[in-house]
Scaffold this active site. Structure first.
Site, mmCIF file in Angstrom:
data_model
loop_
_atom_site.group_PDB
_atom_site.id
_atom_site.type_symbol
_atom_site.label_atom_id
_atom_site.label_comp_id
_atom_site.label_asym_id
_atom_site.label_seq_id
_atom_site.Cartn_x
_atom_site.Cartn_y
_atom_site.Cartn_z
ATOM 1 N N VAL A 64 -17.548 4.705 0.327
ATOM 2 C CA VAL A 64 -18.466 5.770 0.495
ATOM 3 C C VAL A 64 -18.204 6.549 -0.634
ATOM 4 O O VAL A 64 -19.078 7.095 -1.120
ATOM 5 C CB VAL A 64 -17.928 6.410 1.667
ATOM 6 C CG1 VAL A 64 -18.628 7.844 1.927
ATOM 7 C CG2 VAL A 64 -18.223 5.642 2.803
ATOM 8 N N ASP A 78 0.700 -1.156 0.024
ATOM 9 C CA ASP A 78 0.109 -0.030 -0.080
ATOM 10 C C ASP A 78 0.772 1.395 -0.160
ATOM 11 O O ASP A 78 0.289 2.443 -0.430
ATOM 12 C CB ASP A 78 -0.936 0.162 1.384
ATOM 13 C CG ASP A 78 -2.133 -0.551 0.994
ATOM 14 O OD1 ASP A 78 -2.420 -1.399 0.238
ATOM 15 O OD2 ASP A 78 -3.025 -0.571 1.760
#
Length: 396
Positions: free
Chosen positions: A332, A146
């Site tokens: 979201v 990441d």
């Protein structure tokens, strides 16, 4: 044609996706939940079907064995050796891993050493690697970090204003996270805009239960909101994001909740953010429902959440000296249309504006008004595909 599997191992879960490469066709995907607990759940999705079984799975090795056996049971593969590569998401690569890496030599030991930077994630990521190594020792295993995308940040962005020894001796600096997602949506944004990535200035917003925002210039990360750990940056589902550090010693002195490092980590990582302020939920859908019912705490949590995101976007508009597009992705960002509208309406002075007809649930693409100078894009992330691509690139 080869078959490559992308893995995201959590402490009690294992998410996976099997690809036919280089066609990038998804053959099957699934999720194993409640590893180490009673009534573990294994779900496999393929050919429009969804198959689920409940059983007791003691550890990651057993979970991987069930995954592989399910692939054979449903005739997705004939034998284990049809899978020629596996890629593992790893949260923290520190300064050591600047790119995706084949698992050989001391690579796995280094991943485990870096658990200090991601204690909630790296140990589980490493457990997934070990499980596949035990069951499929001869295939190419790759770890995809990441943090790698953010190693292009300049020193002025990644250093903290602490005494230098804490950087040189303890490696305290900004590492960021969600890099695989930010990298993917930046590339997709260039395609959507019909322009070379090297010519673009983008602000990518990965907003899920965890969230981060990245300033991308010419395809490279130049700053990002998450910091030394994934706790930093914007307010999140259960994490504080950035707070005044002096709050911690104050609460250690005047409350009983901050007695140990574990207490501090628990409150800041698991009990704060939307959940802590709303005293209701960490899920945006629940928050929006409570707001609609007039719940004050939920309304405040939502307003704070939007406010912190707007401030970070504004900050990165300054870092980039403007932007060509703002990109929303993750749970979201992709699905909460009122959230996107509220974020952008508060920064419309910069030249971004959302078209209400385009900004509807489940839409992808450009949701800007025609007159907007900064485009607003919704792009579904696909971290698993990035992982599969890196495995193919690094196969022996």
């Amino acid at each position: 044609m080869t078959k490559t599997i992308a893995i995201n191992a959590g402490s009690s879960s294992l998410k996976w996706q099997l690809y036919l490469m280089p066609e990038e066709k998804v053959l099957a995907k699934g999720l194993i939940e409640r590893i180490g607990l009673k009534d573990s759940i294994s779900t496999v999705k393929f050919d429009g079907r969804s198959e689920q079984q409940i059983l007791d799975i003691e550890n990651h090795i057993q979970a991987v064995k069930i995954l592989l056996d399910d692939l054979i049971r449903f005739d997705i593969i004939k034998a284990y050796d049809e899978i020629t590569g596996v890629g593992h998401r790893v949260v923290a690569g520190g300064e050591y891993f600047k790119e995706s890496t084949v698992v050989e030599g001391d690579v796995l030991e280094k991943v485990e050493e870096l658990s200090l930077l991601a204690p909630l994630h790296n140990p589980a990521n490493a457990a997934g690697v070990r499980a596949f190594k035990e069951l499929l020792p001869d295939i190419t295993s790759v770890v995809v970090f990441d943090t790698s995308f953010h190693t292009s940040m300049p020193e002025k962005a990644y250093r903290y204003p602490l005494p230098t020894k804490y950087y040189t001796e303890n490696k305290v600096r900004k590492y960021g996270a969600h890099g695989t997602s930010h990298q993917f949506v930046a590339g997709e944004a260039a395609k959507l805009l019909g322009r070379p990535l090297e010519d673009l200035k983008l602000i990518t917003c990965h907003i899920g239960n965890g969230g981060s925002i990245t300033a991308v210039k010419a395809g490279k990360s130049v700053d990002t909101s998450m910091g030394f750990t994934p706790l930093g940056g914007i307010m999140m589902g259960t994490r504080t994001g950035d707070i005044d550090p002096a709050i911690i010693p104050y609460l250690m002195q005047y409350t009983e909740d901050f007695n140990t490092p574990e207490d501090i980590s628990r409150v800041l990582n698991r009990e704060s953010g939307l959940l802590g302020v709303s005293a209701n939920s960490s899920d945006m859908r629940d928050i929006e429902a409570a707001v609609a019912e007039g719940n004050h705490e939920a309304s405040l949590a939502y307003e704070m959440y939007v406010d912190r995101i707007q401030k970070h976007i504004g900050q990165y508009l300054a870092v980039l000296n403007g932007a060509d597009a703002i990109v929303f992705t993750a749970g979201v960002g992709e699905n909460a249309e009122s959230f996107r509208r509220d974020v952008i309406s508060g920064i419309s002075w910069f030249g971004c504006d959302v078209d209400d007809e385009k900004n509807v649930f489940g839409v992808t693409g450009d949701i800007s008004t025609e007159a907007a100078k900064i485009r607003v894009l919704v792009i579904p992330t696909d971290e698993e595909l990035v992982i599969a691509r890196d495995v193919e690139r690094l196969k022996k």
